[in-house]
Design a protein around this motif. Structure first.
Motif, short mmCIF file in Angstrom:
data_model
loop_
_atom_site.label_atom_id
_atom_site.label_comp_id
_atom_site.label_asym_id
_atom_site.label_seq_id
_atom_site.Cartn_x
_atom_site.Cartn_y
_atom_site.Cartn_z
N ASN A 1 98.43 64.23 16.98
CA ASN A 1 98.23 62.75 17.74
C ASN A 1 98.99 62.53 18.81
N ASN B 1 104.18 58.02 17.76
CA ASN B 1 104.16 56.65 18.36
C ASN B 1 105.15 56.14 17.30
N PRO B 2 105.84 55.03 17.72
CA PRO B 2 106.79 54.42 16.65
C PRO B 2 106.08 53.33 15.89
N PHE B 3 104.72 52.86 16.06
CA PHE B 3 104.12 51.97 14.99
C PHE B 3 103.52 52.76 13.84
N ASP C 1 102.57 62.52 15.14
CA ASP C 1 102.21 61.26 15.66
C ASP C 1 103.51 60.43 16.16
N GLN D 1 102.79 51.80 10.99
CA GLN D 1 101.42 51.71 10.43
C GLN D 1 100.22 51.92 11.16
N LYS D 2 100.32 52.49 12.32
CA LYS D 2 99.14 52.91 13.24
C LYS D 2 99.12 54.27 13.08
#
Lengths: 250, 394
Positions: free
Chosen positions: B270, B155-157, B153, B159-160
C-alpha cells in the motif's frame, strides 16, 4: 533581394505588441480580482462558499494563463519588429526615426506584459496554495480529524531537523514528506486523486508531476494552518518559513 | 566428538555473516536440534542445528554466526578456508537470538511472528485475518515492521492501514497438468526452532493429490505438500526461504518424491508509484521501490531464475488498489532458495540548487532511492544466494 522591408509589417508588429500588452494587463487585473474573491471571508453557506471559492481559484488560473499567453505574443511581436528594423537599418542609410521609436516602445510593452503575467502567476500560486488543493483532494475533513497527530509529527520532524548538523531545512522537508503523502494516500480515494492530478496538469502543464505538486501544496496548507493555530510559536514560524521554499516552481 | 570444518569465502574480499550447511552433506550424524558448540581456536561462535522437515533427521541444518570477517578465498570454494570445530559432545549455552512466537487458535497455529533487532514479521498460516469473510491470507506476511515502521503500509495512521497489504504470499504452485492455489488454504506448522543464529520455521500446505505421469511406468497418485522453510537471521533485514514440493506414493508412505514445480509469488504494497527494477540479463533478482517518501521497498532474490514482475496481478478482483499488487513466477525448479528483503532507502539530503525546482529535487531523490534499492538487493543476491559463505568438512 529587396533593398528595404515594408515599414507596415514593423508597425503591425508594434501594434500587436501594444495590444497584447494591454490584454496581459487586463488579465492580470482580473486575476487579482478573482484572487480577492477566493481569499475573502464570504458570508455564505459552507458548501456554497466552497463552490464560489473553487470557481474563483480556477478563474485565477485561467486569467494567469491568458496573461502569460498574451505576454509571449507581445514579446514575439516586439522581437519581430526589432529584427525587421535591424534589416532595414542595414539596407537603408536612414530608417525612419519614428519606426525605431515604435520598435523600442513595443519592446517596453512586451516587458510590461511579462511583468503583468508574472504578477498574475503569483496570484495563481497564492490562490492554489491557500485552499484549492484541500478542496481538490477532499481531505479537509480528514485533516481536521487528525490535525493534532499531524502537527505533533511535524514538530517531531522539526526537532530532528534542528539537531541535524547541516541542511536543516531540507532535512525537515525530507522527514515530514511521508506524513504529508500519507494524508493524500489515506484521506482521499482513487477517483478524487485522479481528478486532482488532472487539475494539476490543467493548471501547470503536462510536464508537472501531480503527486509531487499536490504534496507540496498540501504541505504549504498544513504549515499555514499550523502557524495560524499556534500563532507566535517559534517552531511553527520556522516550519512555515521552511515550507515556503516548496513554492519555487512548478 | 570434534569435527573439523572449514568456512570458505568465495569472494575476493573479507566477509562476515552467517554460514549454513546440511549436516548430511557434512557427513555429521546424531546431532540433535538446538544450540551447539562451535569454536574457532579458543573463541566460541554462536551456532545451532535446526530440523527443517519433521521426522526427517537428514533435513537437519547447521548454522554458524561469524562476527569477524573471514579472509578472501577461492571462488570455487576450494580449501583451505577458515577453520572451525564442531564439538558434538559439549553442551552449548543458549544465548538470545532472533525470536519466534507461535500464535495458536483452538490448538491450531494461526500465525508465526519472527523478531530480531531490526525486523518483526507476522506470517499468517491460516486464510483469514480478523474478518472471517476475508479468507485469502494463507502463507502471506501481512505485517513487516522494519526499524519500528511498517513497510507494507508506510502511512503513520495505523488504524487506517490497508487490510489487503501482504507480501511473500505463495499464490499458486504449478505442476504439470495441475495448478494448486494456496491463498485460501491453511498451512500446518511442522517444525520450528530458535537459537543464537536464526529463528526458523517450516510450514506445509494442505495435502493435495497429484497424478504423476512417468515415461516408463504407469502414472501414480502422490499425496503432495508444498514446504516453506523461512528463516530470520540475527541482525538481518531480510528473510531466507527454502521452497520445495514433496509427494508420497500411496503404496510407499515412507518414500519421498521431489517434484518439479513453478511457484508464483504475490504482494500487495500500500504505497504509491511502485517501480520495479529488473534487469533481464540478471533474472535472479529484482527490486520494487515506491518512488514517494518514505520510499518503502521490497527486494527478491532467488537461485532459480525469476520471470517478469506483473503489475497489477492478473485477475485481482478489487479494482481500487489493483495498482498496488504485483506477482511473479519462478522458473521450474525442484528446490528454490529465495531471499525477501525489506528496505526504506534514505537518499541524501542537500539544499536545493539556486535554479532547481522542487519537482526536480524530489525526482532526483526518488531516483537515488531506487538506485539504493537496486544496489542493496543485488548485493544480497550475491552474498546470500549466488556466492554465500560455504561450509565443508576438513
Amino acid at each position: 533581394m529587396p533593398t528595404d522591408m515594408p515599414p507596415s509589417s514593423i508597425t503591425d508588429d508594434c501594434r500587436i505588441a501594444r495590444e497584447q500588452a494591454q490584454v496581459a494587463q487586463k488579465e492580470a487585473a482580473a486575476a487579482e480580482e478573482e484572487f480577492n474573491t477566493a481569499s475573502a471571508d464570504l458570508d455564505l453557506d459552507p458548501f456554497e462558499e466552497r463552490t464560489v471559492k473553487a470557481r474563483a481559484t480556477k478563474r485565477v488560473a485561467e486569467h494567469a494563463k491568458a496573461a502569460g499567453h498574451a505576454a509571449r505574443k507581445a514579446r514575439e511581436a516586439a522581437t519581430r519588429a526589432r529584427a525587421a528594423l535591424r534589416v532595414l537599418g542595414e539596407r537603408a542609410s536612414d530608417p525612419a526615426a519614428g519606426l525605431r521609436n515604435l520598435a523600442n516602445a513595443a519592446a517596453d510593452d512586451a516587458d510590461a506584459a511579462f511583468a503583468a503575467a508574472e504578477k498574475a502567476d503569483e496570484f495563481r500560486k497564492k490562490a492554489i496554495s491557500t485552499f484549492a488543493v484541500v478542496e481538490e483532494l477532499e481531505v479537509k475533513e480528514f485533516f481536521e480529524t487528525h490535525k493534532e497527530q499531524i502537527f505533533a509529527r511535524l514538530e517531531e520532524c522539526d526537532r530532528i531537523a534542528q539537531a541535524a548538523p547541516t541542511n536543516s531545512s531540507m532535512t525537515f522537508i525530507a522527514e515530514s514528506l511521508p506524513i504529508i503523502h500519507s494524508i493524500i494516500q489515506v484521506g482521499t480515494n482513487r477517483p478524487t486523486l485522479h481528478r486532482a492530478s488532472q487539475w494539476v496538469r490543467d493548471t501547470w502543464g503536462d510536464e508537472t508531476d501531480p503527486l509531487i505538486t499536490l504534496s507540496a501544496l498540501l504541505f504549504i496548507y498544513v504549515a499555514n494552518e499550523g502557524a495560524k493555530e499556534k500563532k507566535g510559536d517559534e517552531g511553527w514560524e520556522r516550519i512555515n518559513e521552511r515550507v515556503q521554499k516548496l513554492m519555487r516552481g512548478p | 566428538m570434534k569435527i573439523d570444518l572449514q568456512v570458505c569465502n568465495p569472494s575476493g574480499h573479507p566477509r562476515s555473516g552467517h554460514v549454513t550447511a546440511p549436516l548430511e552433506r557434512l557427513g555429521v550424524k546424531g546431532v540433535a536440534p538446538g544450540p551447539v558448540t562451535v569454536t574457532a581456536g579458543s573463541k566460541r561462535l554462536s551456532a545451532q542445528v535446526d530440523q527443517v522437515v519433521k521426522g526427517d533427521p537428514s533435513s537437519r541444518v547447521l548454522s554458524i554466526l561469524l562476527p569477524d570477517p573471514v579472509g578472501a578465498g577461492d571462488p570455487n570454494y576450494a580449501p583451505p578456508g577458515f577453520k572451525v570445530t564442531l564439538d558434538t559432545a559439549a553442551s552449548a549455552p543458549a544465548p538470545a537470538g532472533p525470536r519466534l512466537d507461535v500464535v495458536r487458535t483452538n490448538c491450531v497455529a494461526s500465525g508465526v511472528k519472527l523478531v530480531n533487532e531490526r525486523l518483526t514479521v507476522w506470517f499468517n498460516l491460516v486464510p483469514s485475518l480478523d474478518q472471517p469473510e476475508q479468507h485469502w491470507y494463507a502463507g502471506a506476511a501481512t505485517s513487516v515492521i522494519l526499524d519500528g515502521a511498517e513497510v507494507l503500509d508506510p502511512n503513520p495512521f495505523v488504524q487506517k492501514h490497508d487490510w489487503e497489504k501482504r507480501c511473500m504470499q505463495l499464490d499458486r504452485v504449478r505442476l504439470p497438468q495441475l495448478d494448486v492455489y494456496l491463498a485460501g488454504q491453511g498451512y500446518e506448522l511442522v517444525c520450528e526452532s530458535t537459537g543464537p543464529v536464526r529463528a526458523t520455521f517450516t510450514a506445509a500446505s494442505q495435502p493435495f493429490i497429484y497424478h504423476e505421469r512417468r515415461p516408463f511406468a504407469a502414472s501414480r497418485a502422490l499425496t503432495c505438500r508444498v514446504y516453506r522453510n523461512i528463516s530470520l537471521y540475527a541482525g538481518a533485514d531480510y528473510l531466507v526461504e527454502e521452497l520445495f514440493v514433496q509427494g508420497t506414493p500411496a503404496d510407499a508412505p515412507n518414500a519421498v518424491v521431489p517434484l518439479t514445480f513453478i511457484p508464483r509469488y504475490f504482494a500487495y504494497v500500500n504505497a504509491p508509484r511502485l517501480h520495479c527494477s529488473r534487469f533481464p540479463e540478471r533474472p535472479d533478482w529484482f527490486g520494487i521501490a515506491s518512488l514517494i517518501p518514505p520510499f518503502p521497498s521490497l527486494g527478491f532474490a532467488t537461485d532459480v531464475h525469476s520471470g517478469p514482475v506483473v503489475q497489477p496481478h492478473p485477475g485481482y478482483p478489487i479494482r481500487e488498489g489493483e495498482e498496488k499488487t504485483l506477482s511473479w513466477e519462478l522458473f521450474p525448479c525442484v528446490h528454490a532458495r529465495c531471499a525477501h528483503l525489506f528496505m526504506r532507502p534514505r537518499p541524501s539530503v542537500r539544499e536545493m540548487w539556486p535554479n532547481e525546482t522542487y519537482q526536480q529535487y524530489e525526482l532526483e531523490r526518488a531516483d537515488e532511492a531506487r538506485r539504493i534499492c537496486e544496489d542493496r538487493i543485488g548485493s544480497l543476491w550475491y552474498a546470500e544466494i549466488f556466492k554465500p559463505l560455504g561450509l565443508q568438512r576438513s
